[in-house]
Write an enzyme that holds these catalytic residues in place. Structure first.
Site, PDB file in Angstrom:
ATOM      1  N   HIS A   1     -19.716  -4.763   0.064  1.00  0.00           N
ATOM      2  CA  HIS A   1     -20.636  -5.879   0.352  1.00  0.00           C
ATOM      3  C   HIS A   1     -22.091  -5.502   0.042  1.00  0.00           C
ATOM      4  CE1 HIS A   1     -17.688  -8.482   2.600  1.00  0.00           C
ATOM      5  NE2 HIS A   1     -17.105  -7.310   2.764  1.00  0.00           N
TER       6      HIS A   1
ATOM      7  N   ASN B   1     -15.446 -13.396   6.636  1.00  0.00           N
ATOM      8  CA  ASN B   1     -15.403 -13.656   5.199  1.00  0.00           C
ATOM      9  C   ASN B   1     -15.246 -15.144   4.940  1.00  0.00           C
ATOM     10  OD1 ASN B   1     -15.640 -11.030   4.259  1.00  0.00           O
ATOM     11  ND2 ASN B   1     -13.442 -10.697   4.065  1.00  0.00           N
TER      12      ASN B   1
ATOM     13  N   TYR C   1     -18.134   0.457  10.948  1.00  0.00           N
ATOM     14  CA  TYR C   1     -19.417  -0.106  10.509  1.00  0.00           C
ATOM     15  C   TYR C   1     -20.607   0.711  11.024  1.00  0.00           C
ATOM     16  CZ  TYR C   1     -16.944  -4.146   8.687  1.00  0.00           C
ATOM     17  OH  TYR C   1     -16.120  -4.961   7.960  1.00  0.00           O
TER      18      TYR C   1
END
Ligand code: HEM
Length: 493
Positions: free
Chosen positions: A63, A136, A346
């Site tokens: 991303h 998403n 993350y």
């Protein structure tokens, strides 16, 4: 003395070094005579170059290409019977937010017209801390166990030898992963190249838990619906749009907001009682499955309005950092294995990409007051003036917050590395294909024929794909076999 805030609005009216010394010549280096050599003692020159040399930070491992905008979320329908989440407490309540849309696979400057899922990540700055809904534009995902994620991404990223994305590698990898079929029924459909960010749906993808005041838990799926509808680009259109402007999605979002035409999305939920989780032919915590909307209707909750462009791409897009682990009381993770893996990955990535204090950066910091004894570390710019940095202490008045509700389900079982019981890999993919009109079915088929016709794709890999699509839809499998000059395979084999 005025409190120092690092901000361009505190600029002096003359050039200075970073340490504030006046710079009287920002044109010429300090040299011996007019032709040089250059003197190392030109501190300003060295500092200017050193800063420039370090301008880039590592891009996101996935991303990397994306853009963000700010706005607010407003509750339109009361769901306080389902959750204690403060930002959902009543209709009319508004919460500031920042949203980042992205492509997944390619690098930071790559074209925005490529076939790829799109990220749809929303950071709500609530009064009880941030809530990151990192989803998403496709309601399902390729895999259902995070163990496979790095390999999956490697197969889709450019070939490490040629540095070109070569789909024979992805076709090889996914020929081992039949649970990816449902995701491919979106990616290789027209859906795989959105018209722009404003015309995309968004999905939380995973099943979340809402917990109310009485401790009652409800499974929930989140859906974002754009008020201007959903639109895609077909191949020929994408080539023209991308050939003219490789940032068309970013530019559209920025220009639309700048013109005062603020994009809006409705937030909807689907709900399920956890006691019903075994009642269906799919596992409701499986991120490769959707919940049929006739059984689980969409219920409106609120709307997101993006009404403010960011001021600075580096500070508010490049340094913006999401984590599915960042939730608020009243919303909780489920036991979905993928969701659980993401809780770790993350923030780990951002501690590498941005540093251990990345949550102090203004775009990532909560807007409510916060306090703990996590301190120091690289680039820590929090000014602390206190003598007690341990807990518990009779000198520190800060106490525990009120107890947040936790899911009450209990577990038993042996340690194991296993696949889930109800895989049901093909049904929803086939159902989706059958909703396409004939022209759309043909485009879908031909995209698969295209990637599987690469001479580097082996017959074994082609056979696996023909087998999978035959299980999903016999007519599609037969057509694919015929186009690839392969023997047809019977469904159910
Ligand atoms: C276990 C599986 C997964 C892992 C390990 C993983 C890992 C990552 C990592 C490391 C990043 C970069 C974070 C950063 O540097 O800021 C990222 C970004 C992202 N991922 Fe995942 N991911 C997984 C699955 C998913 C799924 C299922 C979705 C969709 C529901 C998703 C959506 C996103 C989005 C939207 C971003 C970009 C966020 C932004 O705009 O900054 N990922 N992922």
């Amino acid at each position: 003395m005025e409190q120092f805030t690092p901000s361009s609005k505190y600029n002096s009216n003359h050039w200075t070094t970073n340490s504030g010394a006046p710079v009287w010549n920002n044109n010429s280096s300090l040299t011996v005579g007019p032709r040089g050599p250059v003197l190392l003692e030109d501190y300003h020159l060295v500092e200017k170059l050193a800063q420039f040399d370090r301008e880039r930070i590592p891009e996101r491992v996935v991303h990397a290409r994306g853009f963000s905008a700010k706005g607010y979320f407003e509750v339109t329908h009361d769901i306080s019977h389902l959750t204690t989440a403060d930002f959902l407490r009543a209709p009319g309540v508004q919460t500031p937010l920042i949203t980042r849309f992205s492509t997944v696979i390619h690098e930071i400057g790559s074209p925005e017209t490529l076939r790829d899922p799109r990220g749809f990540a929303v950071k709500f700055y609530t009064r009880e801390g941030n809530f990151d809904m990192v989803g998403n534009n496709i309601p399902v995902f390729f895999i259902r166990d995070g163990m496979k994620f790095p390999d999956m991404i490697h197969s889709l990223k450019p070939n490490p030898k040629t540095n070109v994305q070569e789909m024979w590698r992805a076709m090889d990898f996914f020929s081992h992963i039949p649970e990816s079929l449902h995701m491919f029924s979106f990616l290789f459909d027209d859906w795989g190249v959105p018209y722009n960010f404003r015309h995309m749906e968004g999905f939380g993808v995973h099943t979340f838990k809402l917990i109310n005041k009485a401790g009652k838990e409800t499974y929930v799926k989140f859906h974002w619906k754009p008020s201007c509808g959903v639109k895609f680009l077909l191949e020929e259109e994408a080539v023209i749009v991308g050939g003219t402007n490789h940032s068309h999605m970013t530019q559209d979002l920025f220009d639309t907001i700048a013109a005062g035409n603020y994009p809006e999305w409705g937030l909807f939920i689907q709900t399920m009682e956890p006691c019903m989780e075994d009642a269906y032919d799919f596992d409701p915590l499986d991120d490769t499955q959707t919940w049929p909307e006739d059984k689980f209707p969409l219920q409106p909750v609120g709307k997101m309005v993006l009404n403010k462009n960011i001021d600075n791409n580096f500070a508010e897009n490049e340094q913006l950092a999401f984590c599915p682990g960042i939730i608020v009381p009243g919303i909780y993770y489920t036991d979905d294995k993928m969701f659980q893996t993401r809780i770790f990955s993350y923030s780990d990535s951002q501690r590498h990409r941005l540093g251990p204090n990345y949550l102090m950066l203004p775009v990532n910091a909560p807007k409510n007051k916060h306090h703990n004894n996590h301190h120091e570390g690289f680039m820590n710019f929090m000014h602390r003036d206190e003598e007690v940095n341990y807990f518990p202490s009779r000198y520190d008045p800060v106490r525990h917050a009120e107890k947040s509700p936790l899911p009450q389900n209990s577990f038993s079982g042996k340690r194991e590395k296993a696949i889930i019981k109800k895989e049901n890999n093909f049904k929803q993919a086939g159902e989706r294909y059958r909703t396409f009109d004939p022209a759309r079915q043909e485009r879908f088929l031909m995209r698969f024929v295209g990637v599987l016709s690469d001479p580097k794709v082996t017959d074994e890999v082609r056979k696996a794909w023909v087998f999978y699509w035959t299980q999903a839809d016999a007519s599609l499998g037969n057509k694919l076999a015929a186009k690839l000059n392969m023997p047809a395979i019977q469904s159910g084999m």
